[in-house]
Design an enzyme around this catalytic site. Structure first.
Site, PDB file in Angstrom:
ATOM      1  N   GLY A   1       0.829  -1.196   0.000  1.00 15.98           N
ATOM      2  CA  GLY A   1       0.000   0.000   0.000  1.00 15.98           C
ATOM      3  C   GLY A   1       0.858   1.239   0.000  1.00 15.98           C
ATOM      4  O   GLY A   1       2.085   1.171  -0.041  1.00 15.98           O
TER       5      GLY A   1
ATOM      6  N   ASP B   1     -10.655   6.821   1.107  1.00 12.53           N
ATOM      7  CA  ASP B   1     -10.025   5.821   0.227  1.00 12.53           C
ATOM      8  C   ASP B   1     -10.804   4.512   0.272  1.00 12.53           C
ATOM      9  O   ASP B   1     -10.227   3.427   0.344  1.00 12.53           O
ATOM     10  CB  ASP B   1      -8.570   5.600   0.630  1.00 12.53           C
ATOM     11  CG  ASP B   1      -7.761   4.948  -0.490  1.00 12.53           C
ATOM     12  OD1 ASP B   1      -8.206   5.017  -1.656  1.00 12.53           O
ATOM     13  OD2 ASP B   1      -6.703   4.365  -0.209  1.00 12.53           O
TER      14      ASP B   1
END
EC number: 2.7.11.1
Length: 820
Positions: free
Chosen positions: A518, A634
């Site tokens: 990530g 997100d």
């Protein structure tokens, strides 16, 4: 007005040959010479097209028209009485006494006629529907056509259809005009035409604004249109064949004729190419223009270029400055730019050094080019010798192109395009020549200074490192306290793991234990000594995010407890190491299943509906039910983790924002998130609120139902299209479709479309979504058009993830991570 600019003597016939079979005219014929009542139709010989009466989607009005018979979705490609509908089933299509084809209503009023002068009678003319989709009127004893629909298109272009002009016989442009709406085929606001001036170009014009240009394709070079967006650069793989016969003709043909396809003018102002997919049993979008904001005609005014990958979009060409600096800085670029230094021939004293050229690479060429057959050196030399010449270009199939007066509608392309030479005064050219030397000198001096500073800083850091280590955790929690404004002592109750413990649990952070990557850094699976499985997020030193996100995540998630949120077990702060420890989710992430045809079978509709409800409950907790109001920013399929019972848990709070109780929205200059899930107001302007999370939720809902990823916003465009056509069952993943759940599935699609509406105020709140899902709200409003954000429309933004499994464009990332 573009339609009267054509001066070419050629007829331009667009041959989009996208049919599988090549057959003779005799085989294609389907005749009728009497009359057709409302319930009667004729079908072309190979059953590709049908002609008769139809009603558009969501309308009871009746129209005579032609539609595809061989596809399962109603697709009308031509309409006769488009602005004179029949309100009942009394309509008749017939050959009149004077030999014309007419449409009449129950009172025998003529609503439409071919209106050709002929000596024929009703008994000697016949109507014939060809398998190409062309409806023709002819004398029974002759093969000569008296009239054909291909010369009078409505909103669609088909193979072999005339789309240009025939100047030698006094013909005008043949255009296609949009419907007023999906349920009303009367002439709408937009028209498309192929205009033959110096070069053939496609234009879209606004009928409500004096036929002003909305979009232009750029010139044709025999292979493609120069100005198509890069994503479509290979779509028009046609070839022009110029036949210099008595009438003159220009034809285009597909390089690939294995797919059923056609073009149509959408009522919102786009030309769309639709390709039939046998796999999906539906139309897909092969091309749609305009595609980016830079495609809008004259977006940046004169002597400026537009780049959809930059923010701001518009910039003056070097050697030019904004005509109105205040307006330009405020984002109003329509005034364009003006030259800084006059050209040599324009100065009173025209002595001195000669003008030169600035080369702009990979450009959509400006409008209003003049054509010459000169070679490239001769082309540039001629431009310099002509005072009125301001730019030139040369390319295969184009020859020499010259511009006089002004340059408008230029665009920077990343892959296709042609080099454009801008004529500048010599002093403007010299400025650039000195720049590399100056930059090199500055860099050399800068490197020396930086090196000295680094050596000095290193010695200082080495001395202080031992003292610093003992305070690492304390400093982190001080930042946490400052951000949270909460109880520092309570945050300190969060367990601190030793680095050695996590290293041992993850097999020294081995690749075999790595679950994904990530924006924070890599994520590893681990197992503590007591047997508990964990997921460890380790801050990457190379990460564009990192410490700020770690602190943010600790602040947010340490205060939250909900069955649909992932649980934070602790953290590790040792030296330069920063790690977060979570409960391990054995079923990985939602995208791991949705977008894999084999694994998708593991999620039946009941499971998917439970996942939808769980995500909504988790988001409702963040927005309304927790002690804090939190915007996730997100939310996406890869951030929805699944436990062993497939219960969804929202994860990754590194980008989340805590809202004060009296605020509803906020603005940021740092746009972060994942392309495809970002709401338009956030992606384009940095404005985020609960409704931007709702947009992301809507995208996830539609992905769950369809099993398709929202790549480049094509999913939203596709869903909206089939919603308007009444064919929403074609969206549903075949693995989950069941008539028993059809109503529930349709409701979820409906809710998903409400969530992705373009205007934030039109979207429901999460609490409303939950009520609609549970049927507490039965009367669900009709959705408005979703936001179709082209990838190139998004300003440069920071990505929330970096992975080897991604396609990264403009720093807005399409992620493909398998989960935590």
């Amino acid at each position: 007005m573009r339609l009267h600019e054509s001066s070419s003597p050629f007829v331009c016939i667009l041959v989009l040959s996208c049919f599988f079979l090549s057959v003779s005219l005799a085989q294609e014929r389907a005749f009728f010479s009497g009359k057709l009542n409302d319930s009667e139709t004729i079908v072309s010989s190979f059953r590709t097209f049908r002609f008769g009466f139809f009603s558009p989607v969501n309308s009871t009005s009746r129209y005579a028209g032609i539609w595809y018979n061989s596809v399962s979705v109603q697709t009308v490609i031509w309409v006769a009485n488009k602005d004179k509908p029949i309100n009942d089933s009394s309509g008749v299509i017939s050959v009149s006494q004077d030999g014309n084809l007419v449409v009449t209503d129950g009172q025998r009023r003529v609503l439409w006629s071919t209106n050709v002068s002929t000596q024929a009678s009703a008994n000697s003319t016949v109507a014939e529907l060809l398998d190409s989709g062309n409806l023709v009127l002819k004398e029974a004893s002759s093969d000569a056509y008296l009239w054909e629909s291909f010369k009078y298109p409505t909103d669609s272009w088909l193979p072999n259809m005339l789309v240009g002009t025939n100047a030698r016989i006094g013909g005008g442009n043949v255009t296609i005009t949009s419907w007023k709406s999906p349920s009303d085929p009367s002439p709408g606001s937009y028209t498309a035409a192929l205009v033959l001036a110096a070069y053939p170009e496609l234009f879209i014009m606004n009928n409500n604004n004096n036929n002003s240009t909305v979009w232009r394709s750029g010139p044709w070079n025999g292979q493609m249109f120069n100005g198509l967006p890069d994503v479509y650069a290979g779509v028009f793989l046609y070839r022009f064949i110029v036949n210099d016969d008595t009438n003159g003709s220009v034809t285009m043909s597909y390089a690939n004729d294995s797919t059923l396809r056609y073009f149509y003018m959408d009522y919102r102002g786009s030309v769309i190419r639709r390709d039939w997919s046998e796999t999906r049993r539906n139309w897909t979008v092969g091309l749609q223009v305009p595609a980016t904001e830079c495609d809008n005609y004259r977006r940046c005014g004169e002597f400026a270029t537009c780049n959809p990958r930059k923010n701001p979009l518009c910039s003056c060409i070097r050697g030019f400055r904004p005509r109105n600096l205040i307006e330009w800085n405020n984002g109003n670029w329509s005034g364009g730019c003006t030259r800084r230094v006059p050209l040599q021939c324009e100065r009173q004293n025209n002595n001195g050094s000669a003008d030169g050229f600035l080369r702009l690479r990979r450009m959509k060429l400006p409008d209003f080019a003049r054509r010459s057959e000169a070679s490239e050196p001769e082309c540039l030399r001629t431009c310099l010798q002509t005072c009125s010449c301001i730019a030139a270009a040369h390319g295969l199939g184009y020859g020499c192109m010259i511009w006089n007066g002004s340059l408008v509608d230029s665009q920077e392309l990343s892959a296709s395009g042609l080099d454009l030479y801008i004529r500048l005064a010599h002093s403007e050219i010299k400025t650039k020549d000195k720049r590399p030397i100056l930059i090199g000198t500055i860099l050399a001096g800068g490197i020396f200074v930086v090196a000295a500073c680094v050596l000095l800083a290193r010695r200082i850091v080495m001395k202080k490192r031992a003292k610093k280590k003992g305070r690492d955790a304390e400093q982190i929690f001080e930042r946490v306290e400052a951000l949270a404004g909460g109880n520092k002592g309570k945050l300190k109750e969060l367990p601190l793991f030793e680095f050695q413990v996590l290293a041992a649990a993850t097999n020294n952070f081995s690749l075999r234990n790595k679950l994904g990557q990530g924006g924070f850094g890599p994520v590893y699976k681990g197992k503590l000594q007591e047997g508990q499985e964990i997921a460890v997020k380790r801050l990457s030193r190379a990460s564009g995010q990192g410490l700020e996100e770690l602190v943010n995540e600790v602040v947010v998630i340490s205060k939250l407890q909900h069955r649909n949120l992932v649980k934070l077990l602790g953290c590790c702060i040792a030296g330069e190491e920063r790690m977060l420890v979570y409960e391990f989710m054995p079923k990985k992430s939602l995208d791991y299943y949705l977008f894999d045809s084999r694994r998708a079978k593991l999620l039946d509709w009941k499971t998917r509906f439970n996942i939808i409800n769980g995500i909504c409950r988790g988001l409702l907790y963040l927005h309304r039910d927790s002690r804090l109001r939190i915007i996730h920013r997100d939310l996406k399929a890869s951030n929805i983790l699944l436990d062993e019972n497939l219960i969804p848990k929202i994860s990754d709070f590194g980008l989340a924002r805590i809202f004060p109780g009296n605020e509803d929205e906020a603005n940021t200059r740092r746009v972060v998130g994942t392309y495809g899930y970002m709401a338009p107001e956030y992606a384009m302007g940095g404005l985020f609120s609960e409704k931007s999370d709702v947009f992301s939720l809507g995208v996830i809902l539609l992905e769950i139902i369809s099993g398709r990823r929202n790549s480049n916003s094509t999913l939203l465009a596709y869903v909206w299209s089939i919603w308007n056509e009444g064919e929403i069952n074609s969206l549903v993943d075949p693995e989950i479709f069941d008539l028993l759940f059809e109503k529930e599935i349709h409701k979820c699609i409906h809710i998903g479309l409400l969530c992705v509406q373009e205007a934030a105020n039109d979207r429901p709140s999460v609490s409303t979504v939950c009520s609609m899902l549970s049927s507490e709200i039965a009367d669900i409003p009709e959705p408005k058009q979703p936001a179709f954000i082209s990838r190139n429309n998004v300003p440069e933004a920071e990505s929330s993830e970096n992975s080897d499994l991604k396609d990264s464009i403009n720093n807005v990332t399409i992620t493909d991570v398998t989960g935590r």
